[in-house]
Design a protein around this motif. Structure first.
Motif, PDB file in Angstrom:
ATOM      1  N   LEU A 206       0.101   8.952  -2.126  1.00 33.32           N
ATOM      2  CA  LEU A 206      -1.009   9.692  -2.743  1.00 33.32           C
ATOM      3  C   LEU A 206      -2.286   8.866  -2.765  1.00 33.32           C
ATOM      4  CD1 LEU A 206       0.858  11.192  -5.843  1.00 33.32           C
ATOM      5  CD2 LEU A 206       0.651  12.132  -3.520  1.00 33.32           C
ATOM      6  N   GLY A 207      -2.141   7.561  -2.707  1.00 34.45           N
ATOM      7  CA  GLY A 207      -3.333   6.715  -2.751  1.00 34.45           C
ATOM      8  C   GLY A 207      -2.977   5.269  -2.504  1.00 34.45           C
ATOM      9  N   GLU A 208      -3.998   4.513  -2.214  1.00 30.05           N
ATOM     10  CA  GLU A 208      -3.806   3.077  -2.000  1.00 30.05           C
ATOM     11  C   GLU A 208      -5.044   2.327  -2.442  1.00 30.05           C
ATOM     12  OE1 GLU A 208      -5.142   0.921   0.689  1.00 30.05           O
ATOM     13  OE2 GLU A 208      -6.454   2.425   1.589  1.00 30.05           O
ATOM     14  N   ALA A 209      -4.848   1.085  -2.847  1.00 26.02           N
ATOM     15  CA  ALA A 209      -5.982   0.231  -3.201  1.00 26.02           C
ATOM     16  C   ALA A 209      -5.568  -1.208  -2.926  1.00 26.02           C
ATOM     17  CB  ALA A 209      -6.345   0.393  -4.673  1.00 26.02           C
ATOM     18  N   SER A 210      -6.534  -2.005  -2.556  1.00 29.13           N
ATOM     19  CA  SER A 210      -6.191  -3.395  -2.280  1.00 29.13           C
ATOM     20  C   SER A 210      -7.354  -4.301  -2.645  1.00 29.13           C
ATOM     21  CB  SER A 210      -5.859  -3.580  -0.794  1.00 29.13           C
ATOM     22  OG  SER A 210      -6.995  -3.281  -0.017  1.00 29.13           O
ATOM     23  N   ILE A 211      -6.991  -5.530  -2.931  1.00 30.88           N
ATOM     24  CA  ILE A 211      -7.983  -6.595  -3.047  1.00 30.88           C
ATOM     25  C   ILE A 211      -7.586  -7.651  -2.024  1.00 30.88           C
ATOM     26  CG2 ILE A 211      -8.783  -8.512  -4.493  1.00 30.88           C
ATOM     27  CD1 ILE A 211      -8.700  -6.585  -6.869  1.00 30.88           C
ATOM     28  N   LEU A 212      -8.564  -8.046  -1.235  1.00 34.95           N
ATOM     29  CA  LEU A 212      -8.342  -9.050  -0.200  1.00 34.95           C
ATOM     30  C   LEU A 212      -9.273 -10.224  -0.478  1.00 34.95           C
ATOM     31  CD1 LEU A 212      -6.857  -9.567   2.484  1.00 34.95           C
ATOM     32  CD2 LEU A 212      -8.760  -8.443   3.642  1.00 34.95           C
TER      33      LEU A 212
ATOM     34  N   VAL B  87      -4.922   9.164 -10.238  1.00 31.18           N
ATOM     35  CA  VAL B  87      -4.344   8.174  -9.317  1.00 31.18           C
ATOM     36  C   VAL B  87      -5.303   6.990  -9.111  1.00 31.18           C
ATOM     37  CG1 VAL B  87      -3.560   7.787  -6.933  1.00 31.18           C
ATOM     38  CG2 VAL B  87      -2.903   9.879  -8.141  1.00 31.18           C
ATOM     39  N   GLY B  88      -6.588   7.307  -8.925  1.00 27.33           N
ATOM     40  CA  GLY B  88      -7.572   6.247  -8.694  1.00 27.33           C
ATOM     41  C   GLY B  88      -7.668   5.300  -9.882  1.00 27.33           C
ATOM     42  N   ARG B  89      -7.705   5.888 -11.078  1.00 27.29           N
ATOM     43  CA  ARG B  89      -7.808   5.057 -12.285  1.00 27.29           C
ATOM     44  C   ARG B  89      -6.566   4.155 -12.440  1.00 27.29           C
ATOM     45  NH1 ARG B  89     -10.392   4.684 -17.336  1.00 27.29           N
ATOM     46  NH2 ARG B  89     -12.042   6.093 -16.660  1.00 27.29           N
ATOM     47  N   LEU B  90      -5.376   4.747 -12.189  1.00 21.93           N
ATOM     48  CA  LEU B  90      -4.136   3.968 -12.275  1.00 21.93           C
ATOM     49  C   LEU B  90      -4.153   2.800 -11.291  1.00 21.93           C
ATOM     50  CD1 LEU B  90      -1.494   6.816 -12.424  1.00 21.93           C
ATOM     51  CD2 LEU B  90      -1.652   4.928 -14.062  1.00 21.93           C
ATOM     52  N   LEU B  91      -4.545   3.115 -10.059  1.00 20.72           N
ATOM     53  CA  LEU B  91      -4.583   2.058  -9.035  1.00 20.72           C
ATOM     54  C   LEU B  91      -5.531   0.938  -9.450  1.00 20.72           C
ATOM     55  CD1 LEU B  91      -4.614   4.192  -5.775  1.00 20.72           C
ATOM     56  CD2 LEU B  91      -3.001   2.334  -6.250  1.00 20.72           C
ATOM     57  N   MET B  92      -6.716   1.307  -9.909  1.00 15.73           N
ATOM     58  CA  MET B  92      -7.709   0.293 -10.278  1.00 15.73           C
ATOM     59  C   MET B  92      -7.195  -0.560 -11.437  1.00 15.73           C
ATOM     60  SD  MET B  92     -10.465   0.446  -8.359  1.00 15.73           S
ATOM     61  CE  MET B  92     -11.664  -0.450  -9.294  1.00 15.73           C
ATOM     62  N   ARG B  93      -6.665   0.115 -12.453  1.00 13.20           N
ATOM     63  CA  ARG B  93      -6.228  -0.623 -13.650  1.00 13.20           C
ATOM     64  C   ARG B  93      -5.117  -1.627 -13.287  1.00 13.20           C
ATOM     65  NH1 ARG B  93      -2.876   0.765 -17.962  1.00 13.20           N
ATOM     66  NH2 ARG B  93      -2.590   2.898 -17.222  1.00 13.20           N
ATOM     67  N   HIS B  94      -4.113  -1.153 -12.557  1.00 15.41           N
ATOM     68  CA  HIS B  94      -2.977  -2.028 -12.242  1.00 15.41           C
ATOM     69  C   HIS B  94      -3.360  -3.107 -11.236  1.00 15.41           C
ATOM     70  CE1 HIS B  94       0.038  -0.172 -14.711  1.00 15.41           C
ATOM     71  NE2 HIS B  94      -0.460   1.003 -14.369  1.00 15.41           N
TER      72      HIS B  94
ATOM     73  N   PHE C  54      -3.651  -8.297  -2.150  1.00 12.62           N
ATOM     74  CA  PHE C  54      -3.017  -7.565  -3.252  1.00 12.62           C
ATOM     75  C   PHE C  54      -3.078  -6.075  -2.913  1.00 12.62           C
ATOM     76  CE2 PHE C  54      -4.819 -11.474  -4.764  1.00 12.62           C
ATOM     77  CZ  PHE C  54      -3.879 -11.998  -5.633  1.00 12.62           C
ATOM     78  N   PRO C  55      -2.104  -5.579  -2.136  1.00 16.54           N
ATOM     79  CA  PRO C  55      -2.148  -4.168  -1.731  1.00 16.54           C
ATOM     80  C   PRO C  55      -1.204  -3.306  -2.585  1.00 16.54           C
ATOM     81  CG  PRO C  55      -0.739  -5.422  -0.235  1.00 16.54           C
ATOM     82  CD  PRO C  55      -1.063  -6.315  -1.403  1.00 16.54           C
ATOM     83  N   LEU C  56      -1.721  -2.223  -3.162  1.00 15.72           N
ATOM     84  CA  LEU C  56      -0.903  -1.311  -3.966  1.00 15.72           C
ATOM     85  C   LEU C  56      -0.922   0.083  -3.351  1.00 15.72           C
ATOM     86  CD1 LEU C  56      -1.804  -1.930  -7.733  1.00 15.72           C
ATOM     87  CD2 LEU C  56       0.232  -2.688  -6.486  1.00 15.72           C
TER      88      LEU C  56
ATOM     89  N   ALA D 197     -16.566   7.810  -7.722  1.00 16.03           N
ATOM     90  CA  ALA D 197     -16.120   6.419  -7.593  1.00 16.03           C
ATOM     91  C   ALA D 197     -16.966   5.497  -8.476  1.00 16.03           C
ATOM     92  CB  ALA D 197     -16.204   5.989  -6.127  1.00 16.03           C
ATOM     93  N   ILE D 198     -18.273   5.725  -8.500  1.00 18.05           N
ATOM     94  CA  ILE D 198     -19.152   4.854  -9.295  1.00 18.05           C
ATOM     95  C   ILE D 198     -18.801   4.968 -10.783  1.00 18.05           C
ATOM     96  CG2 ILE D 198     -21.562   4.477 -10.012  1.00 18.05           C
ATOM     97  CD1 ILE D 198     -22.332   5.339  -7.081  1.00 18.05           C
ATOM     98  N   ALA D 199     -18.525   6.215 -11.237  1.00 16.13           N
ATOM     99  CA  ALA D 199     -18.145   6.406 -12.649  1.00 16.13           C
ATOM    100  C   ALA D 199     -16.867   5.633 -12.957  1.00 16.13           C
ATOM    101  CB  ALA D 199     -17.954   7.894 -12.943  1.00 16.13           C
ATOM    102  N   LEU D 200     -15.925   5.683 -12.034  1.00 20.45           N
ATOM    103  CA  LEU D 200     -14.655   4.965 -12.244  1.00 20.45           C
ATOM    104  C   LEU D 200     -14.890   3.457 -12.310  1.00 20.45           C
ATOM    105  CD1 LEU D 200     -11.537   4.787 -12.262  1.00 20.45           C
ATOM    106  CD2 LEU D 200     -11.579   5.024  -9.777  1.00 20.45           C
ATOM    107  N   TYR D 201     -15.667   2.929 -11.386  1.00 17.65           N
ATOM    108  CA  TYR D 201     -15.901   1.480 -11.358  1.00 17.65           C
ATOM    109  C   TYR D 201     -16.638   1.018 -12.615  1.00 17.65           C
ATOM    110  CZ  TYR D 201     -14.873   2.320  -6.384  1.00 17.65           C
ATOM    111  OH  TYR D 201     -14.290   2.720  -5.215  1.00 17.65           O
TER     112      TYR D 201
END
Ligand SMILES: CC(C)(COP(=O)(O)OP(=O)(O)OC[C@H]1O[C@@H](n2cnc3c(N)ncnc32)[C@H](O)[C@@H]1OP(=O)(O)O)[C@@H](O)C(=O)NCCC(=O)NCCS
Length: 197
Positions: free
Chosen positions: A86-92, A118-125, A74-76, A155-159
């Protein structure tokens, strides 16, 4: 199940598009990855440990399974107004059948785009996408996990804000540039409850 692209507002008033990454993004992801590593915040690699060129980087992503279309990756990405990433996040997901309900999360935001949401948006979606996904046999991701440096407060605060909890510590896991030994945390989120993200 594919991710439907979305236009999203950033904290600086600009807008961006959050969408699924494709194999065509490899060159832009290579540039993004280098910029994040060069900033030396929250990362565990040195720049000279990165793939030497975009083709090698693309090959590594493919071999890691990040370009698979079978519901295991799941790559965004977030694309800015000028087209740069601007950013990327993935779940493998882990391949073994007994572990296929486990997804491993990774995220990185360009140093010049950090703090804009950006980080919060990526994580949420990303979490919403994974929650909604069902395999052909009805199976799904039930656990998301990640590793984070213990000194990466942002990052820890976001998670934590998204429900991840601290599950363990790898003591003295990495040696910083000044020789200090730094712990890292395993954090996990169970997707077994009906809501959450
Ligand atoms: C960690 C990272 C992904 C966060 O993304 P970001 O786009 O910068 O963060 P956001 O602007 O979405 O902020 C998310 C949350 O982080 C926290 N945060 C932001 N800036 C912070 C700061 N300076 N100090 C502490 N927490 C902070 C807040 O909880 C914020 O929540 P809010 O939306 O309620 O304000 C990003 O900074 C990054 O890629 N850093 C370098 C690489 C990295 O650390 N990757 C993660 C490895 S596990």
């Amino acid at each position: 199940m594919h991710f439907q692209p979305l236009q999203v507002p950033l904290r600086d008033g600009r807008s961006a598009v959050i969408r699924e990454a494709t194999a065509n993004d490899a060159a832009a992801l290579f540039v993004l990855d280098r910029a994040i590593v060069r900033a030396r915040q929250g990362i565990v690699k040195h720049e000279d440990e990165l793939p030497p060129d975009a083709a090698t980087f693309a090959d590594q992503r493919e071999r890691a399974g990040l370009t698979k279309q079978d519901g295991s990756a799941f790559p965004l990405v977030v694309e800015g107004e000028g087209g740069a990433l601007l950013g990327e996040a993935s779940i493998l997901r882990i391949g073994y059948r007994m572990l296929r309900h486990v997804g491993v999360l990774g995220i990185g935001v360009h140093p010049e785009a950090q703090g804009l949401g950006v980080g919060r948006l990526l994580m949420r979606h990303l979490l919403q996408w994974v929650r909604a996904h069902r395999d052909a046999d009805g199976q799904r991701v039930l656990r998301v996990e990640l590793h984070v440096r213990a000194d990466n407060a942002r990052a820890i605060a976001l998670y934590r804000a998204l429900g991840f909890t601290h599950e363990g510590t790898r003591r003295a896991f990495l040696r910083a540039d000044d020789g200090t030994l730094v712990d890292d945390f395993l954090m996990g989120l169970l997707l077994t409850d009906p809501e959450g993200t």
